[in-house]
Design a protein around this motif. Structure first.
Motif, PDB file in Angstrom:
ATOM      1  N   GLN A   1       1.263  -1.581   0.043  1.00  0.00           N
ATOM      2  CA  GLN A   1      -0.234   0.005  -0.187  1.00  0.00           C
ATOM      3  C   GLN A   1       0.846   1.009  -0.140  1.00  0.00           C
ATOM      4  O   GLN A   1       0.099   2.287  -0.081  1.00  0.00           O
ATOM      5  N   LEU A   2       2.633   1.163  -0.168  1.00  0.00           N
ATOM      6  CA  LEU A   2       3.206   2.341  -0.051  1.00  0.00           C
ATOM      7  C   LEU A   2       3.072   3.028  -0.885  1.00  0.00           C
ATOM      8  O   LEU A   2       3.098   4.615  -1.052  1.00  0.00           O
ATOM      9  N   ASN A   3       2.582   3.468  -1.683  1.00  0.00           N
ATOM     10  CA  ASN A   3       2.172   3.421  -3.354  1.00  0.00           C
ATOM     11  C   ASN A   3       0.887   4.503  -3.252  1.00  0.00           C
ATOM     12  O   ASN A   3       1.411   6.402  -3.164  1.00  0.00           O
ATOM     13  N   ASN A   4      -0.182   4.510  -2.527  1.00  0.00           N
ATOM     14  CA  ASN A   4      -0.982   5.286  -2.007  1.00  0.00           C
ATOM     15  C   ASN A   4      -0.027   6.530  -0.972  1.00  0.00           C
ATOM     16  O   ASN A   4      -1.017   7.751  -1.234  1.00  0.00           O
ATOM     17  N   VAL A   5       0.818   6.215  -0.102  1.00  0.00           N
ATOM     18  CA  VAL A   5       1.449   7.604   0.838  1.00  0.00           C
ATOM     19  C   VAL A   5       1.852   8.011  -0.156  1.00  0.00           C
ATOM     20  O   VAL A   5       1.826   9.398   0.201  1.00  0.00           O
ATOM     21  N   VAL A   6       2.774   7.468  -0.938  1.00  0.00           N
ATOM     22  CA  VAL A   6       3.661   8.566  -2.092  1.00  0.00           C
ATOM     23  C   VAL A   6       2.801   9.183  -3.108  1.00  0.00           C
ATOM     24  O   VAL A   6       2.826  10.826  -2.673  1.00  0.00           O
ATOM     25  N   ASN A   7       1.558   8.665  -2.901  1.00  0.00           N
ATOM     26  CA  ASN A   7       0.246   9.891  -4.147  1.00  0.00           C
ATOM     27  C   ASN A   7      -0.287  10.939  -3.425  1.00  0.00           C
ATOM     28  O   ASN A   7      -0.866  11.945  -3.606  1.00  0.00           O
ATOM     29  N   LEU A   8      -0.079  10.372  -2.135  1.00  0.00           N
ATOM     30  CA  LEU A   8      -0.891  11.321  -0.608  1.00  0.00           C
ATOM     31  C   LEU A   8       0.082  12.475  -0.872  1.00  0.00           C
ATOM     32  O   LEU A   8      -0.537  13.568  -0.512  1.00  0.00           O
ATOM     33  N   LYS A   9       1.486  12.585  -0.809  1.00  0.00           N
ATOM     34  CA  LYS A   9       2.017  13.393  -0.302  1.00  0.00           C
ATOM     35  C   LYS A   9       2.203  14.358  -1.938  1.00  0.00           C
ATOM     36  O   LYS A   9       2.499  14.942  -1.589  1.00  0.00           O
ATOM     37  N   ASN A  10       2.562  13.519  -2.724  1.00  0.00           N
ATOM     38  CA  ASN A  10       2.530  14.268  -4.287  1.00  0.00           C
ATOM     39  C   ASN A  10       1.538  15.348  -4.978  1.00  0.00           C
ATOM     40  O   ASN A  10       1.846  15.669  -5.253  1.00  0.00           O
ATOM     41  N   ASN A  11       0.323  14.605  -4.741  1.00  0.00           N
ATOM     42  CA  ASN A  11      -0.827  15.254  -4.815  1.00  0.00           C
ATOM     43  C   ASN A  11      -1.686  16.194  -3.547  1.00  0.00           C
ATOM     44  O   ASN A  11      -2.080  16.948  -4.161  1.00  0.00           O
ATOM     45  N   TYR A  12      -1.635  15.613  -2.367  1.00  0.00           N
ATOM     46  CA  TYR A  12      -2.504  16.863  -1.173  1.00  0.00           C
ATOM     47  C   TYR A  12      -0.942  17.520  -0.554  1.00  0.00           C
ATOM     48  O   TYR A  12      -1.418  18.789   0.207  1.00  0.00           O
ATOM     49  N   ASN A  13       0.534  16.836  -0.493  1.00  0.00           N
ATOM     50  CA  ASN A  13       0.778  17.389   0.438  1.00  0.00           C
ATOM     51  C   ASN A  13       1.511  16.961   1.936  1.00  0.00           C
ATOM     52  O   ASN A  13       1.508  17.501   2.557  1.00  0.00           O
ATOM     53  N   ILE A  14       0.666  15.645   1.597  1.00  0.00           N
ATOM     54  CA  ILE A  14       0.271  15.229   3.328  1.00  0.00           C
ATOM     55  C   ILE A  14       1.513  14.305   3.852  1.00  0.00           C
ATOM     56  O   ILE A  14       1.557  12.630   2.893  1.00  0.00           O
ATOM     57  N   GLU A  15       2.111  14.033   4.859  1.00  0.00           N
ATOM     58  CA  GLU A  15       2.762  13.524   5.556  1.00  0.00           C
ATOM     59  C   GLU A  15       2.520  12.695   5.825  1.00  0.00           C
ATOM     60  O   GLU A  15       1.567  12.567   7.048  1.00  0.00           O
ATOM     61  N   VAL A  16       2.562  11.183   5.773  1.00  0.00           N
ATOM     62  CA  VAL A  16       2.332  10.137   6.383  1.00  0.00           C
ATOM     63  C   VAL A  16       3.318   9.177   7.288  1.00  0.00           C
ATOM     64  O   VAL A  16       4.843   8.874   6.767  1.00  0.00           O
ATOM     65  N   LEU A  17       2.875   9.281   8.468  1.00  0.00           N
ATOM     66  CA  LEU A  17       4.306   7.916   9.225  1.00  0.00           C
ATOM     67  C   LEU A  17       3.641   7.254   9.929  1.00  0.00           C
ATOM     68  O   LEU A  17       2.839   7.867  11.537  1.00  0.00           O
ATOM     69  N   ASP A  18       3.906   6.006   9.340  1.00  0.00           N
ATOM     70  CA  ASP A  18       2.918   5.110  10.286  1.00  0.00           C
ATOM     71  C   ASP A  18       4.348   4.362  11.105  1.00  0.00           C
ATOM     72  O   ASP A  18       4.775   3.273  10.832  1.00  0.00           O
ATOM     73  N   VAL A  19       4.373   5.168  12.348  1.00  0.00           N
ATOM     74  CA  VAL A  19       5.208   4.767  13.324  1.00  0.00           C
ATOM     75  C   VAL A  19       4.371   3.424  14.457  1.00  0.00           C
ATOM     76  O   VAL A  19       5.203   3.475  16.100  1.00  0.00           O
ATOM     77  N   LEU A  20       3.163   4.048  14.321  1.00  0.00           N
ATOM     78  CA  LEU A  20       2.195   3.282  15.618  1.00  0.00           C
ATOM     79  C   LEU A  20       2.297   1.803  15.555  1.00  0.00           C
ATOM     80  O   LEU A  20       2.203   0.955  14.919  1.00  0.00           O
ATOM     81  N   PHE A  21       2.114   1.072  16.988  1.00  0.00           N
ATOM     82  CA  PHE A  21       2.250  -0.770  17.164  1.00  0.00           C
ATOM     83  C   PHE A  21       0.763  -0.309  17.921  1.00  0.00           C
ATOM     84  O   PHE A  21       0.594  -0.227  19.157  1.00  0.00           O
ATOM     85  N   LEU A  22      -0.539  -0.907  17.421  1.00  0.00           N
ATOM     86  CA  LEU A  22      -1.352  -1.533  17.534  1.00  0.00           C
ATOM     87  C   LEU A  22      -2.282  -2.700  17.598  1.00  0.00           C
ATOM     88  O   LEU A  22      -2.440  -3.083  16.459  1.00  0.00           O
ATOM     89  N   ASN A  23      -2.335  -3.450  18.599  1.00  0.00           N
ATOM     90  CA  ASN A  23      -2.616  -4.977  18.059  1.00  0.00           C
ATOM     91  C   ASN A  23      -3.695  -5.374  20.225  1.00  0.00           C
ATOM     92  O   ASN A  23      -2.888  -5.113  20.963  1.00  0.00           O
TER      93      ASN A  23
END
Length: 402
Positions: A57-79
């Motif tokens: 799904q990382l291509n969606n993260v890149v698209n979000l950055k390129n199209n909307y200048n929104i940065e995604v930090l996927d650093v949490l661990f929830l289980n």
């Protein structure tokens, strides 16, 4: 250059923390995704923090950055399914990650969506320490969730702990958001939050173009869309008694979505000889899913009566209305707030078999279906995503100005 400098100073930096991976888009993160995209028109700079996103799904993260200048930090661990030791380890890990992000970014506001409440608890402490305003977005209230999921002594202990944690978070917050007025009123009444800035933001999806056909009225069909996550959604109960629908052999039930209860639901269908009537569609493209909804005779929302479902308002209710569907659903307060108690799809959740009586009544009257479809579509026109995003923007401004 001076004008550009003034503009840059006016840009507000928002840290938006969500409890599920940003991608792939599902019910809960889709609501956050819509709001975040909508907020961009107000010139916010947004950083999203979420649990780990799958490599595919990382291509969606890149698209979000390129199209909307929104940065995604996927650093949490929830289980939630780990043992106590791993759970404590994840809390420590998340605390370290969040501390690093909050202290190393220039932030004007933090907006965090629950559940779980442990992450807002950590963030609220870090927000106060770093003097950053903090908005608590209550999608599912902790005490009501614990009262629904657990029983006996464990329930009482967890409700107490959850209530204490939630009270601390609320007291630390600069603003609150809930999903409907029923939940807002319950929180005001039971949590003593009258002094807080408080907005109701409905989980309204965008309106998409779908072809409403007569297919659903020619072939009797029912649809449910959503995550198969727990027994409180009521699908298990509904399948056990599916044969109480008149001409059940000719009635198709499409279930769109997946989740931990899917295997058990499939087993029930096999045991009750329903494999030709119940169709598990799994995860579908959003437009494809909504087209199946539009082509169905009836839409289903068979929630059990629990402390959580009484104050819930699922996104699927608005999706069903947008598709001009009759919604067969219980007379729970959160749902009644939108549809009204006289809506022809409402049944009394306290009465055994009321859901099947309602379905049979609707299937026996094409006029009643057509009339209720139009009523529900007219209700849907009162709500749109832009208005809901504007409420968030107004709350942000109130917090900034105080």
């Amino acid at each position: 250059d001076s004008v550009k400098f003034i503009f840059l100073l006016s840009v507000k930096n928002i840290l938006f923390i969500i409890p599920t991976p940003m991608f792939p888009l599902g019910t809960s993160n889709f609501n956050s995704f819509r709001r975040i995209k909508g907020l961009m028109k107000y010139d916010y700079k947004i950083i999203i923090v979420c649990p780990k996103i799958k490599y595919s799904q990382l291509n969606n993260v890149v698209n979000l950055k390129n199209n909307y200048n929104i940065e995604v930090l996927d650093v949490l661990f929830l289980n939630a399914n780990t043992g106590a030791k791993k759970h404590l380890t994840s809390i420590f890990f998340n605390c370290k990650q969040l501390k690093n992000i909050i202290e190393n970014n220039k932030l004007d506001l933090i907006h965090i969506v629950n559940p779980p409440d442990i992450v807002p608890f950590i963030v609220s402490a870090l927000a106060i320490k770093n003097k950053i305003p903090f908005i608590f977005h209550i999608a599912d209230p902790g005490p009501e969730s614990m009262a629904t999921i657990f029983s006996g002594v464990k329930k009482h202990i967890l409700v107490l702990i959850s209530s204490i944690i939630e009270k601390i978070i609320i007291n630390r917050s600069n603003g609150l958001i809930t999903v409907n007025n029923v939940l807002r009123e319950q929180i005001v009444k039971t949590r003593n939050v009258s002094g807080h800035d408080f907005k109701v933001v409905y989980n309204v999806p965008e309106r998409i173009n779908i072809q409403n056909s007569n297919k659903g009225r020619k072939i009797k069909s029912i649809v449910y869309i959503g995550t198969l996550s727990s027994e409180m959604i009521g699908i298990k109960d509904f399948l056990y008694n599916y044969k109480k629908i008149h001409n059940w052999q000719e009635t198709i039930f499409n279930i769109i979505g997946s989740g931990p209860h899917k295997n058990e639901l499939e087993r029930i269908c096999v045991e009750n000889n329903l494999i030709n009537q119940i169709v598990f569609k799994g995860h579908l493209d959003y437009n494809q899913a909504m087209q199946i909804v539009a082509d169905s005779s009836l839409a289903l929302l068979p929630y059990r009566d629990t402390p959580l479902t009484r104050i819930s308002l699922p996104t699927k209710l608005f999706e069903y209305m947008n598709a001009s569907k009759v919604i067969v659903c219980p007379n729970l307060p959160g749902i009644i707030e939108i549809l009204g108690i006289q809506n022809q799809g409402i049944y009394d959740v306290r009465i055994n078999d009321a859901i099947y009586d309602k379905i049979n009544k609707l299937f026996n009257s094409k006029y009643l279906i057509l009339e209720t479809e139009q009523i529900n579509y007219n209700i849907s026109k009162k709500y749109n995503i832009n208005n809901e995003v504007q409420k968030i923007h107004e709350l942000y401004n109130t917090v900034f100005n105080t």
